[in-house]
Design a protein around this motif. Structure first.
Motif, PDB file in Angstrom:
ATOM      1  N   ARG A  34      42.787-134.119 -44.295  1.00  0.00           N
ATOM      2  CA  ARG A  34      40.499-135.034 -44.346  1.00  0.00           C
ATOM      3  C   ARG A  34      40.213-136.149 -42.863  1.00  0.00           C
ATOM      4  O   ARG A  34      38.652-134.915 -42.364  1.00  0.00           O
ATOM      5  CB  ARG A  34      40.898-137.013 -44.529  1.00  0.00           C
ATOM      6  N   LEU A  35      40.989-135.434 -41.701  1.00  0.00           N
ATOM      7  CA  LEU A  35      40.810-136.064 -40.256  1.00  0.00           C
ATOM      8  C   LEU A  35      39.913-134.564 -39.750  1.00  0.00           C
ATOM      9  O   LEU A  35      39.175-134.383 -39.025  1.00  0.00           O
ATOM     10  CB  LEU A  35      41.745-136.027 -39.557  1.00  0.00           C
ATOM     11  N   ALA A  36      40.581-133.087 -40.556  1.00  0.00           N
ATOM     12  CA  ALA A  36      40.788-132.400 -39.754  1.00  0.00           C
ATOM     13  C   ALA A  36      38.914-132.096 -39.960  1.00  0.00           C
ATOM     14  O   ALA A  36      37.969-131.496 -40.021  1.00  0.00           O
ATOM     15  CB  ALA A  36      41.154-130.771 -40.165  1.00  0.00           C
ATOM     16  N   ALA A  37      38.756-132.323 -42.013  1.00  0.00           N
ATOM     17  CA  ALA A  37      37.407-132.283 -42.589  1.00  0.00           C
ATOM     18  C   ALA A  37      36.263-132.743 -41.296  1.00  0.00           C
ATOM     19  O   ALA A  37      35.295-132.221 -41.090  1.00  0.00           O
ATOM     20  CB  ALA A  37      37.594-132.209 -43.094  1.00  0.00           C
ATOM     21  N   ASP A  38      36.511-134.308 -41.425  1.00  0.00           N
ATOM     22  CA  ASP A  38      35.854-134.926 -40.765  1.00  0.00           C
ATOM     23  C   ASP A  38      35.360-134.266 -39.060  1.00  0.00           C
ATOM     24  O   ASP A  38      33.720-134.494 -39.260  1.00  0.00           O
ATOM     25  CB  ASP A  38      36.766-136.071 -40.449  1.00  0.00           C
ATOM     26  N   ILE A  39      35.972-134.138 -37.780  1.00  0.00           N
ATOM     27  CA  ILE A  39      35.464-133.190 -37.322  1.00  0.00           C
ATOM     28  C   ILE A  39      34.908-131.655 -37.210  1.00  0.00           C
ATOM     29  O   ILE A  39      34.202-131.591 -36.254  1.00  0.00           O
ATOM     30  CB  ILE A  39      36.671-133.104 -36.322  1.00  0.00           C
ATOM     31  N   MET A  40      34.523-131.417 -38.464  1.00  0.00           N
ATOM     32  CA  MET A  40      33.888-129.927 -38.735  1.00  0.00           C
ATOM     33  C   MET A  40      33.024-130.523 -38.765  1.00  0.00           C
ATOM     34  O   MET A  40      32.190-129.725 -39.461  1.00  0.00           O
ATOM     35  CB  MET A  40      34.880-129.285 -39.558  1.00  0.00           C
ATOM     36  N   GLY A  41      32.460-131.719 -39.479  1.00  0.00           N
ATOM     37  CA  GLY A  41      31.499-131.861 -40.100  1.00  0.00           C
ATOM     38  C   GLY A  41      31.091-131.671 -41.373  1.00  0.00           C
ATOM     39  O   GLY A  41      30.030-131.440 -42.000  1.00  0.00           O
ATOM     40  N   ALA A  42      32.373-131.673 -42.470  1.00  0.00           N
ATOM     41  CA  ALA A  42      31.249-131.704 -43.393  1.00  0.00           C
ATOM     42  C   ALA A  42      30.812-132.176 -44.739  1.00  0.00           C
ATOM     43  O   ALA A  42      30.390-133.766 -43.986  1.00  0.00           O
ATOM     44  CB  ALA A  42      32.822-131.561 -44.333  1.00  0.00           C
ATOM     45  N   THR A  43      30.487-132.098 -45.800  1.00  0.00           N
ATOM     46  CA  THR A  43      29.375-132.920 -46.183  1.00  0.00           C
ATOM     47  C   THR A  43      30.050-134.758 -47.304  1.00  0.00           C
ATOM     48  O   THR A  43      30.922-133.849 -47.989  1.00  0.00           O
ATOM     49  CB  THR A  43      28.540-131.868 -47.356  1.00  0.00           C
TER      50      THR A  43
END
Ligand code: FEO
Ligand code: CA
Ligand code: CA
Length: 646
Positions: free
Chosen positions: A439-448
């Protein structure tokens, strides 16, 4: 003293990342205006046209000639007059050869539950008995199903004892979670369990499992039970499912986080996934007399290091678990390459010889994401197996407001990922750490941030991917985007996309809501024959009909507009949508599959009577009379033996 368990809510919102900047929100609102004015609909028309041109005129769906049923309020399963429905394999059914009979007073022990069908039936697949040959047998097979959670009000004779919990109640609750493998056969027109079959199996919250993939052996998976970080015990909160091209079953761990408690400072994993702070959801950690198997749910660090306690126990959950139903002695595998989150389910794109394998999985929590896995090795039918899920790239989706979308890699070796991590000042020690913190990895990539992604389904003929977004009443006007276009979204919607060379294009297939609800992208307008809310289960049959199941809760379920939870069927070509089934009181409809000939459909009714008490149940389904309610599979057939949906 009666105690209450907060069981029927998704785990609390834990995504407070700021991965959508203010300027984007302004742009979104401008885009939304364009969306409402129809330019998005123009884009969607192009989306559909190109899908159709890729496939020609190959659709031969059943006619959906049945008469749609009305909204249901009764304590029963209702199907169109042309069909019949019968409960099958309810909670407590003796599954293994010498299993105890179900006792209607709820007095079965934990040891007995370990040999009986579990509770809260959810995702489910039918493996024809010849799955490893022709795969066409429609009269015998292995029905494999998830047992998502338990309702202590009904699982024990007189409800749950207050903490410290009696150990056998805890044993029974853990045993009622997991998966059942049931060998079933159509005997003279009636489906029966072959109770002496060696294929029958229970996998529970206590079954030993192997961790595989990039995070296996990671220091953050070391425990007293497995210092090497390669083993863990049990699978929990098994919501939806998947099945692989090589004939294995995948069960997905969804709302597991609050089964664990850390009364000390939380790690970043525990914060982002919502591990409990005061007590586990069921107080399993208080089981008395205590045993290692129960104490592990207290993940507070007590020892000198991770090998002396269970500080890392929760890190062994949140994965997708592979089970080989045809090998009852096989140890289930937790696939870390598929990411760690509140996995709803997993669905594969059609496997193509010589190309990577592609699968999609949603993270069902408010404002969480949709993910895609692409295998490192290419698919080869002759050699395909679970190694394809052990190495690959996990991506997360960004849905742009113009109808395009991108897959963002969560890969520590990827330059864009490294740049995003540096910009966010977030460190990952290795790819295993990235996956443990998906989840954190997805946060930093700017997921929707989506409105609770539930099931996905891939159109068998066009490859279009459909996903349910069940609801999100916390989304504000300032937080809407084109992919999640409604504030206080109580009724949910279904989004879909088509993969392109280096991106995807998407539109909204259907907005849930009351009669009159109109979806601009597809011009579907709901009426009394198909209005619904909170689509959750989603499945394409092999002819391309889309089966949609609802999971309303709270005030709208049973209310005058929507009635009880339901199943609908849609033809994406004609945009026809019809209500096919309504369930009993206070249940959810979930799990759907047919035999290969599509003449038997299996669905699940989960938690009838939820929210009521054993002394005054709101449902007595399926046993009737004054019986306590039980989750159960339902067998559906056409009265004249025709294909389901015809
Ligand atoms: Fe278990 Fe997201 O439904
Ligand atoms: Ca679900
Ligand atoms: Ca749901």
């Amino acid at each position: 003293m009666p105690i209450t368990f907060d069981i029927n809510n998704p785990d609390p919102q834990t995504n407070f990342s700021n991965n959508r900047e203010f300027a984007d929100v302004v742009n979104v609102n401008m885009s939304r205006r364009r969306f409402l004015q129809g330019s998005a609909a123009i884009a969607a028309t192009a989306f559909i046209a190109s899908c159709s041109s890729a496939t020609g005129t190959l659709r031969q769906q059943p006619a959906m000639a049945f008469t749609p049923i009305t909204v249901g309020f009764g304590d029963e399963v209702v199907v169109p007059a042309e069909y019949q429905a019968q409960a099958f394999l309810p909670w407590g059914t003796p599954l293994l050869a010498n299993a105890a009979e179900y006792r209607a007073d709820g007095s079965n022990t934990g040891a007995e539950q370990e040999q009986q069908v579990g509770a809260h039936h959810d995702g489910m697949h039918f493996f024809p008995i010849d799955a490893h040959a022709a795969g066409t047998n429609s009269t015998e097979g292995l029905l494999v199903m998830n047992h998502e959670y338990v309702d202590p009000a009904f699982i024990h004779a007189n409800g749950p004892d207050a903490p410290p919990r009696p150990a056998d109640q805890v044993r029974k609750e853990i045993a009622a979670h997991g998966v059942s493998v049931a060998h079933i056969k159509d005997v003279n027109g009636e489906w029966q369990l072959l109770q002496t079959s060696s294929f029958n199996r229970r996998i529970t919250g206590a079954t030993e499992m192997e961790l595989v993939g990039p995070a296996a052996g990671h220091p953050k998976l070391s425990t007293l039970f497995s210092p090497s970080g390669t083993r863990t015990r049990g699978t929990l909160n098994n919501c939806a499912h998947g099945h692989t091209p090589w004939g294995t079953y995948l069960t997905c761990e969804e709302n597991w986080a609050r089964c664990f408690v850390n009364q000390a400072e939380h790690t970043r994993e525990q914060q982002r996934y919502g591990v409990a702070k005061e007590n586990g959801r069921y107080y399993w950690e208080t089981a008395t007399p205590s045993a290692d198997e129960y104490a592990r749910f207290d993940v507070t660090p007590y020892g000198n290091n991770a090998n002396e306690d269970y500080r890392n126990e929760a890190n062994g959950f949140g994965w997708i678990v592979e089970i080989d139903p045809f090998n009852p002695n096989s140890m289930p595998k937790k696939h870390t390459a598929l990411g760690r989150f509140a996995h709803e389910g997993i669905v594969f794109a059609a496997a193509e010889e010589g190309k990577p394998l592609v699968a999609y999985s949603g993270d069902d929590s408010r404002f969480e994401y949709i993910y895609k896995f692409v295998s490192a090795e290419v698919y080869n039918h002759a050699t395909a197996g679970s190694h394809l899920l052990e190495e690959g790239t996990l991506y997360v989706a960004r849905f742009n407001d113009d109808g395009s979308g991108e897959w963002l890699p969560l890969d520590i070796h990827n330059a864009a990922f490294q740049a995003a991590a540096a910009a966010a000042n977030v460190q990952f020690s290795d790819q295993g750490d990235v996956l443990l913190n998906t989840r954190l990895a997805a946060d930093i990539m700017g997921a929707t941030k989506m409105d609770r992604p539930e099931w996905g389904a891939v159109h068998p003929l066009t490859g279009e991917v459909y996903f349910t977004l069940t609801n999100n009443t916390r989304r504000t006007e300032a937080q809407i985007d084109a992919a999640n276009p409604r504030a206080e979204n109580y009724a949910g919607h279904i989004i879909r996309w088509q993969e392109r060379a280096d991106h995807f294009t998407w539109d909204i297939f259907m907005l849930g809501g009351a009669p009159g609800t109109y979806t601009p992208d597809t011009a579907i307008e709901l009426d009394a024959t198909n209005h619904h809310a909170c689509a959750d289960g989603l499945w394409f049959d092999s002819a391309g009909l889309l089966w949609i199941q609802t999971d309303m809760s709270g005030a709208i379920q049973g209310g005058s507009t929507y009635g009880n939870n339901a199943m609908l069927v849609a033809n994406p070509d004609t945009r026809e949508v019809k209500r096919f089934l309504t369930g009993p009181v206070d249940c959810e409809i979930t799990g759907v599959v047919t035999t290969p000939d599509r003449k038997t459909m299996f669905i699940n009714v989960q938690h009838p009577g939820e929210g009521s008490t054993v002394s005054n149940p709101s449902s007595h389904w399926p046993d009737g009379g004054s019986a306590r309610p039980r989750s159960s599979t339902v067998v559906i057939r056409h009265n004249e033996g025709k294909v389901i949906g015809s």
